[in-house]
Design a protein around this motif. Structure first.
Motif, PDB file in Angstrom:
ATOM      1  N   LEU A 299     -24.778 -44.047  -0.058  1.00  0.00           N
ATOM      2  CA  LEU A 299     -25.177 -45.004   0.705  1.00  0.00           C
ATOM      3  C   LEU A 299     -23.271 -45.769   1.460  1.00  0.00           C
ATOM      4  CD1 LEU A 299     -26.740 -47.222  -2.150  1.00  0.00           C
ATOM      5  CD2 LEU A 299     -28.230 -45.898   0.501  1.00  0.00           C
ATOM      6  N   ALA A 315     -31.516 -50.492   5.434  1.00  0.00           N
ATOM      7  CA  ALA A 315     -32.066 -50.534   3.835  1.00  0.00           C
ATOM      8  C   ALA A 315     -31.697 -51.523   3.587  1.00  0.00           C
ATOM      9  CB  ALA A 315     -31.606 -49.060   3.122  1.00  0.00           C
ATOM     10  N   ILE A 317     -31.439 -52.855  -0.409  1.00  0.00           N
ATOM     11  CA  ILE A 317     -31.747 -52.531  -2.204  1.00  0.00           C
ATOM     12  C   ILE A 317     -32.554 -53.448  -3.198  1.00  0.00           C
ATOM     13  CG2 ILE A 317     -30.242 -52.441  -4.265  1.00  0.00           C
ATOM     14  CD1 ILE A 317     -27.613 -51.742  -3.172  1.00  0.00           C
ATOM     15  N   GLN A 318     -33.612 -52.964  -3.565  1.00  0.00           N
ATOM     16  CA  GLN A 318     -34.776 -53.108  -4.209  1.00  0.00           C
ATOM     17  C   GLN A 318     -34.104 -53.142  -5.542  1.00  0.00           C
ATOM     18  OE1 GLN A 318     -36.918 -54.311  -2.786  1.00  0.00           O
ATOM     19  NE2 GLN A 318     -36.428 -53.908  -0.554  1.00  0.00           N
ATOM     20  N   LEU A 334     -34.731 -48.310  -2.485  1.00  0.00           N
ATOM     21  CA  LEU A 334     -34.334 -49.030  -1.461  1.00  0.00           C
ATOM     22  C   LEU A 334     -35.750 -48.871  -1.104  1.00  0.00           C
ATOM     23  CD1 LEU A 334     -31.601 -46.549  -0.347  1.00  0.00           C
ATOM     24  CD2 LEU A 334     -30.931 -48.979  -1.628  1.00  0.00           C
ATOM     25  N   ALA A 363     -28.317 -46.410   4.544  1.00  0.00           N
ATOM     26  CA  ALA A 363     -28.309 -45.085   3.929  1.00  0.00           C
ATOM     27  C   ALA A 363     -27.969 -43.614   4.367  1.00  0.00           C
ATOM     28  CB  ALA A 363     -30.008 -45.072   2.999  1.00  0.00           C
TER      29      ALA A 363
END
Ligand SMILES: Nc1ncnc2c1ncn2[C@@H]1O[C@H](COP(=O)(O)OP(=O)(O)OP(=O)(O)O)[C@@H](O)[C@H]1O
Length: 373
Positions: A299, A315, A317-318, A334, A363
Motif C-alpha cells: 500500500l 482503494a 480501507i474498510q 480494501l 494498492a
C-alpha cells in the motif's frame, strides 16, 4: 451436427438445489452437516485432509448411508433414514467423477461415452465431445490416454447420463501443472456452458479460487462456513482454512486490449481502473477472474513514481484487524471498484503510514494470476 453452444440449452436445471441434513460416524470420526447448495454453478466442498469431504460426497452419491438424516435434490428425496428411503446410486441421476477416471478398459473412448447414454442426450454427444476436446480420442483405448484426457472422457461419460448434479472428487489429483491447468480450463468451460450444478471436492486453495462460485468449508466433520466464494475469501477469521500464507482475493475484470509492443494485456475493472498483465490468450470483452495473493499487495498513500510495480489500484480501507497468531502483522480489507481486496502489512508500516479505516490508498499489486471466467 450441434455446435458447442447448443449445450447451453440442455437439461435446464433451474432451482434444483441439493439440501441435506446428515450425520454419520466412521470410527472416531463424526460428520454432521446441514446444508442447502445452490442449483447452479460450482460449489466447492473444501477442507483439510480428513475433514470429511469424500465422506459427504459418498453420502450424496448414495455410496454410503448416513446414520440419520435426509438428502434431497430438488423435490426428490434421495435419502431419508426415518422413512427408510435410500435411493441406490445408479437411480439418483447424479454424475460422479472420481480422482481416477475409472473408464472401462476394454471399451474404446466412444464405447465408454455410449455407456449409460441417456436417450435425451443422444443429440448432445457431439457438443459435449467438442466442449471437452476429446473428438480425436474416440477410437482410442483408455490405456493409451494421458491422465488429463482420461478424466475428460470420464467427465463426458458422466454428463451423457443426463445427471441432475455432477459430483467431482478431486478430479485434478495426480496431474502435473500443465495438465491440471488444462483440465481446470475444461471444467470451468463446462460450468459456464452447461446448466448442471457441480459439486467439486478439493483441498487446494488455487483450484478453489479458479473454479468455485460457492464454497462449503468443512473442518473436522463440521461445516465451518458456507456461502459465496468472494464473500468467504474476504473473511479474516477463515484465513487459516483458506490458504493461510497463500490466502488470496478474487476480483472480476474484463479484457480491454492487447499491447503488442510490450506483450501485455490490459484489463479493466467496473469503475474503469486498469491492470496490465503479461499477454493473455483472451479476447477483448472477455470476463476474467483474477487471483491476487494477499501477500502480494503493498500500500502507498499516493501514487509512487519511482517504483517498478505497474499495477496500482485506488482503494479505500474498510477494516483493519490483527492477523491471527502474529503480533507483527495486520490484515486490511480494501474496497476496489466495489470489490473486496485484502492486503497484509506489518503493524510497524501501518502505524508509520498512519493508516486507518476510511482512508484512500493506492494498492500496488506485485503479481496476479488469471482464471478465464
Ligand atoms: N470406513 C471408515 N472407517 C473409519 N473411518 C473412516 C472411514 N472412512 C473414512 N474415515 C475417516 O473419516 C475421516 C474423513 O475422511 P474423508 O475421506 O471424508 O476426508 P477428506 O476430507 O475427503 O480427506 P482427503 O482430502 O484426505 O481425501 C477421516 O478421519 C478418515 O480416516
Amino acid at each position: 451436427m450441434p455446435d458447442a453452444t447448443s449445450v447451453t440449452h440442455f437439461h435446464a436445471n433451474n432451482g434444483t438445489a441439493l439440501s441435506l441434513d446428515v450425520e454419520r460416524r466412521q470410527g472416531e470420526f463424526h460428520l454432521q452437516a446441514s446444508l442447502t447448495l445452490p442449483g447452479k454453478g460450482v460449489t466447492a466442498l473444501f477442507g483439510a485432509s480428513g475433514s470429511g469431504k469424500t465422506s459427504l460426497l459418498r453420502m450424496i452419491a448414495g455410496l454410503d448411508r448416513p446414520d440419520s438424516g435426509t438428502i434431497r435434490l430438488g423435490e426428490k428425496t434421495l435419502t431419508d433414514t426415518r422413512r427408510g428411503i435410500q435411493v441406490p446410486p445408479h437411480r439418483r441421476r447424479l454424475g460422479v467423477v472420481f480422482q481416477e477416471a475409472r473408464l472401462f478398459p476394454h471399451y474404446r473412448v466412444r464405447g465408454n461415452l455410449a455407456y449409460g447414454l441417456h436417450p435425451s442426450m443422444r443429440s448432445r454427444v457431439d457438443a459435449i465431445v467438442e466442449l471437452l476436446g476429446i473428438g480425436h480420442l474416440l477410437q482410442r483405448l483408455p490405456a493409451t490416454l494421458s491422465g488429463g484426457e482420461a478424466r475428460r472422457v470420464a467427465i463426458g461419460r458422466a454428463l451423457l447420463t443426463a445427471p441432475r448434479l455432477l459430483l467431482m472428487d478431486e478430479p485434478l489429483t495426480g496431474l502435473d501443472g500443465a495438465r491440471k491447468q488444462e483440465l481446470l480450463h475444461y471444467i470451468d468451460q463446462l460450468a459456464r456452458d452447461i446448466d448442471i450444478p457441480i459439486v467439486y471436492v478439493s483441498h487446494d486453495p488455487h483450484e478453489l479460487t479458479a473454479i468455485a462460485d460457492h464454497l462449503v468449508l468443512l473442518d473436522q466433520g463440521q461445516v465451518r462456513a458456507e456461502g459465496r466464494l468472494d464473500v468467504l475469501l474476504n473473511r479474516f477469521d477463515l484465513t487459516e482454512h483458506l490458504g493461510g500464507f497463500d490466502a488470496a482475493s478474487v476480483i472480476a475484470a474484463r479484457v480491454e486490449m492487447h499491447d503488442i509492443h510490450y506483450a501485455l494485456t490490459r484489463l479493466t475493472l467496473e469503475d474503469g481502473q486498469t491492470l496490465s498483465v503479461p499477454r493473455l490468450d483472451a479476447s477483448p470483452g472477455q470476463r476474467l477472474r483474477l487471483r491476487i495473493p494477499v501477500r502480494d499487495v503493498a500500500l502507498a498513500l499516493t501514487e509512487p513514481r519511482d517504483i517498478s510495480y505497474r499495477n496500482r489500484l485506488h482503494a479505500v480501507i474498510q477494516r483493519i484487524e490483527p492477523l491471527d497468531g502474529s503480533r507483527a502483522s495486520v490484515e486490511l480489507g480494501l474496497s476496489v471498484s466495489g470489490q473486496a481486496l485484502r492486503a497484509r502489512l506489518t503493524r510497524h508500516a501501518l502505524d508509520e503510514m498512519g493508516l486507518d479505516v476510511g482512508m484512500p490508498v493506492v494498492a500496488l499489486i506485485r503479481s496476479v494470476a488469471f482464471e478465464t471466467r
